[in-house]
Scaffold this motif. Structure first.
Motif, short mmCIF file in Angstrom:
data_model
loop_
_atom_site.label_atom_id
_atom_site.label_comp_id
_atom_site.label_asym_id
_atom_site.label_seq_id
_atom_site.Cartn_x
_atom_site.Cartn_y
_atom_site.Cartn_z
N LEU A 19 30.94 181.64 -53.26
CA LEU A 19 30.60 180.28 -52.85
C LEU A 19 31.33 179.24 -53.67
N ASP A 20 31.36 179.44 -54.99
CA ASP A 20 31.97 178.47 -55.90
C ASP A 20 32.20 179.17 -57.24
N PRO A 21 32.81 178.51 -58.22
CA PRO A 21 33.08 179.16 -59.51
C PRO A 21 31.82 179.71 -60.18
N ALA A 22 30.70 178.96 -60.14
CA ALA A 22 29.47 179.43 -60.77
C ALA A 22 28.97 180.71 -60.10
N ASP A 23 29.09 180.78 -58.78
CA ASP A 23 28.67 181.97 -58.05
C ASP A 23 29.51 183.18 -58.44
N LEU A 24 30.81 182.98 -58.63
CA LEU A 24 31.68 184.07 -59.05
C LEU A 24 31.31 184.55 -60.45
N ARG A 25 31.01 183.63 -61.35
CA ARG A 25 30.63 184.03 -62.71
C ARG A 25 29.33 184.84 -62.71
N ARG A 26 28.38 184.44 -61.87
CA ARG A 26 27.13 185.20 -61.79
C ARG A 26 27.38 186.62 -61.27
#
Length: 396
Positions: free
Chosen positions: A347-354
């Motif tokens: 979805l977005d950078p934060a989603d990828l990090r999670r």
């Protein structure tokens, strides 16, 4: 002229007599006016809708008091006193007031050790004596004392800490411990009432109230963790304390406030209890927290102003690749747009990090995306996410 005055006097007497008669009828036969109006087919005078609405009790299910919620949650909240020795040096002040204002003073004499006590809060999350608090409360402490709700004092030992979430797990040896009831943090919404319970400024068992201002807040572009934002007052000493809902269930661990030095009012943050529980379980099991790592930094996908697309498009753009890291070995390059990790859309950078943090080091995952507008796929073998300091060294 006399005839006119006499007629006026007669009319006045007649009106007064009529009002007196109406008063007597209304006094002894209440409701007769309504019956007469109904008999002659006259409508009942209607009140303005606003008046009727104001007179009616407003519907709602909010409690008048949160005392029951506090009574359920407060016994599991403890005060923490972390004692440490810090290095200090004497300071010689300038004689000139202007120089004092500009430079303060000059360190003088040899360095010496002095005791320092840090106040904080914690939450009992297990009948076995495990307490969640903030890492910055107990960091480098030589001795940690815990004051329980019932007045008992227990010595705490550090089980483990996680700098990335600013969480630490303590263990106390005491019986008959009250345990916080953990809520479903995924059900938390902006606007929900929350209560912060802790030891602000040494004021034991203080409760403040507010609402959830936002959920899923990212405070660092390089971290996989998100936070609950709240306007419930959080002060020094609240760190590590409980953020509970209106039922007294634990939804977060208070961790941070943005104070007046940043011209901010009512902006505080808490670690969602789901994230905290994951850290707790890993620290109890292994003494530390393990996260997967791709070895790259990301940003939102840039979109041209005249493209007609939303300001933040789906996916994440690679901004930097760590040399020798998993992404570099898999051929990932800066400016690549990552759209999918495994079977999940990004979805977005934060989603990828999670997503990457949730994967075990050594596991393999397929990354899909766009490079210069052309689709690409590659397989990446994740490594263990290094500590913050180690990543700063790699970045430097």
């Amino acid at each position: 002229m006399k005839n006119a005055a006499g007629a006026l006097a007669f009319i006045v007497r007649f009106v007064i007599l009529g009002l007196a008669l109406a008063f007597v009828v209304g006094l002894f036969w209440p409701g007769s006016g309504d019956r007469l109006r109904e008999r002659f087919g006259l409508d009942h005078p209607s009140q303005p809708a606003a008046i009727l609405q104001a007179a009616a009790p407003a519907p709602g299910n909010g409690p008048v008091s949160y005392a029951d919620a506090v009574a359920r949650a407060a016994p599991a909240v403890v005060n923490i006193y972390a004692n440490k020795m810090v290095t200090a040096r004497a300071v010689q002040m300038y004689d000139d007031p202007v120089l004092q204002r500009l430079f303060g003073g000059l360190p003088t004499g040899p360095a010496y050790k002095r005791p320092q006590q840090v106040l904080g809060s914690g939450v009992i999350v297990s009948g076995k004596g495990y307490v969640l608090t903030n890492n910055h409360v107990i960091s480098n402490a030589d001795d940690i004392q815990v004051l329980l709700y019932d007045g008992r004092i227990a010595k705490a030992t550090l089980v483990g800490a996680d700098e990335e979430t600013d969480l630490a797990v303590l263990k106390i040896d005491a019986g008959n411990l009250p345990v916080a009831k953990i809520a479903d943090s995924h059900a938390l919404r902006a606007g929900d009432v929350v209560l912060a319970i802790g030891n602000p400024l040494g004021l034991n068992q203080t409760v403040t109230m507010g609402i959830v201002s936002a959920v899923g807040r990212q405070l660092s572009s390089s971290s996989a963790e998100d936070f609950i934002q709240t306007d419930a007052a959080i002060n020094l000493g609240n760190s590590g304390g409980a953020l509970v809902n209106a039922k007294g269930e634990l939804v977060g661990i208070n961790t941070l406030l943005i104070g007046r030095q940043a011209n901010a009012e009512g902006i505080g943050f808490a670690i969602p209890i789901g994230n905290a529980k994951n850290v707790l379980d890993q620290i109890i099991a292994t003494g530390h927290v393990v996260r997967g790592w791709l070895g790259a930094d990301y940003a939102f996908v840039p979109v041209a102003a005249d493209s007609g697309l939303p300001a933040a498009a789906r996916g994440a753009q690679v901004t930097d690749v760590y040399p020798g890291g998993p992404a570099a070995l898999a051929g990932i390059q800066p400016h690549d747009i990552l759209l999918r990790i495994g079977t999940d859309d990004i979805l977005d950078p934060a989603d990828l990090r999670r997503h990457e943090a949730a994967l075990k080091p050594g596991s393999k995952v397929e990354l899909s995306g766009l490079r210069n507008g052309a689709p690409f796929h590659t397989e990446v073998t994740l490594a263990r996410r290094p500590p913050l300091q180690a990543r700063a060294t790699l970045d430097g």
